[in-house]
Design a protein around this motif. Sequence first.
Motif, PDB file in Angstrom:
ATOM      1  N   TYR A  44       0.815  -1.220   0.000  1.00 49.12           N
ATOM      2  CA  TYR A  44       0.000   0.000   0.000  1.00 49.12           C
ATOM      3  C   TYR A  44       0.848   1.269   0.000  1.00 49.12           C
ATOM      4  CZ  TYR A  44       0.729  -0.098   5.112  1.00 49.12           C
ATOM      5  OH  TYR A  44       1.270  -0.122   6.357  1.00 49.12           O
ATOM      6  N   THR A  91       0.047   5.498   0.776  1.00 44.90           N
ATOM      7  CA  THR A  91       0.730   6.341   1.754  1.00 44.90           C
ATOM      8  C   THR A  91       1.385   7.530   1.073  1.00 44.90           C
ATOM      9  OG1 THR A  91       1.338   4.190   2.649  1.00 44.90           O
ATOM     10  CG2 THR A  91       2.150   6.117   3.823  1.00 44.90           C
ATOM     11  N   LEU A 106      -5.167   1.474   8.411  1.00 46.61           N
ATOM     12  CA  LEU A 106      -3.846   1.960   7.985  1.00 46.61           C
ATOM     13  C   LEU A 106      -3.616   3.401   8.425  1.00 46.61           C
ATOM     14  CD1 LEU A 106      -3.812   0.598   4.301  1.00 46.61           C
ATOM     15  CD2 LEU A 106      -2.643  -0.377   6.268  1.00 46.61           C
TER      16      LEU A 106
END
Lengths: 251, 229
Positions: A119, A123, A151
Amino acid sequence: MNLIKHMPWLVIAGLASQPAVADQVHAAVAANFTGAMKSVVAQFEADSGHDVLLSFGSSGKILAQIQNGAPYEVFLSADQAKPKKLEEAGVVVEGSRFTYAIGALALWSSQPDFVQNDYARLTSGEFNKLSLANPKLAPYGLAATEVLEALGLTEATQDKWVQGENIAQTYQFVATGNANLGFVALSQIMSQGHVTEGSSWIVPSELYSPIRQDAVLLKKGQDNLAARDLMLYLQSDKAQDIIHTYGYQTE
Amino acid sequence: MFTEADLDAIWLTLRLATTVTLLLLIIGTPIAWWLARTDSWLKGPIGAVVALPLVLPPTVLGFYMLIAMGPNGVIGQLTQQLGIGLLPFSFWGLVLASVVYSLPFVVQPIQNAMQALGDRPMEVAATLRAGPWQRFFCVVLPLSKPGFITAAILGFAHTVGEFGVVLMIGGNIPQETRVVSVQIYDYVEAMEYGQAHVLSALMVGFSFIVLLGVYGFQRQSAGMLGVKS
């Protein structure tokens, strides 16, 4: 002349012989299960000789249609809540509800190498839009928001959210490149056990509550042999093998 | 009665419909004028293109819009080169799509009004030494006023009622693309029928009043013309 004279008898004979030939079942299916259901049904028709009529749509719309007298006999929902609701309303054959598939979520881009199986792209913020299904309406949308929450990326990404009304539309936004990133159903990008195009990250299932998809036999299909056979078939090993190749798990 | 999200959606819808109507009056007038006056063989094809949104399912229009405005589409590449970025999921994306979608509702009433004028007023104005621009602005426009008013009302109302296209290219963003029709759809899908009823009733009332206004106005202006001729 002769034919016309015998017409009533022919009609009656036709009606009487119908059940012996093959039964027809009308099933309403959640949009995310479209590809898998078509494969399962093709096999089911070949094996049983029954005829299956399929209607696809969002579970919410199908639910509203059933409540208003739609002629469906089997309902494959994208969640558990809607079949339960129908159970409470008393339009479901008791004890017929079971989980036919457990859905998986993927972060997907139609561009190759855009997502490196993690991911990091989320970010980094280096994407134009993040497509997800409306969490209020679609279980896959709810799962996507759970992942972002887990997250810690909800606030950072929120400005870039674009919401599809269902998971099919969410996929479409990403497939056309208008959003270069999106949370879609793994089943949409998977065929024969592989992700076929673009780049993706299969979201670990710990990050969201399981997307359990339940099926029910509706009272309209209670006495229809084909409907009962289809419900049984969906639980068979043969059907489940097909379902697995579309990225779903089963129980 | 209305939630804050409802009010946002109503306000956005009004802004969208107003913008689209103004743009359509500007774009639609020359098209209507040309269609009303020309003898060119292109009249048929162009008229047909203008009328296409009348018969096409909004999903077709929305789907092609999504592709055309996308990174590989004609419009998308143009907007990217101009530094505007991509139009889907934005207010101006909806404006562009709605202009196409509502085009026939604006062009056709204006065109009909202009055709009904015939050549006579233009010829008379020409004998009074009015130039082409003067003839257009001082004779054609005022005489076609009923057509313009009908066009504006229908264009506005049709944009308010737009749904399929918005659904395809909108992305359901509050205050940007979540218009009333999409908000209603969301309520129905989420089984919040009470809220859906409130907004739906508003739409029915609005549409009825608009159409009542159009028909009332058309009868009135038809009567006026009847007296004149």
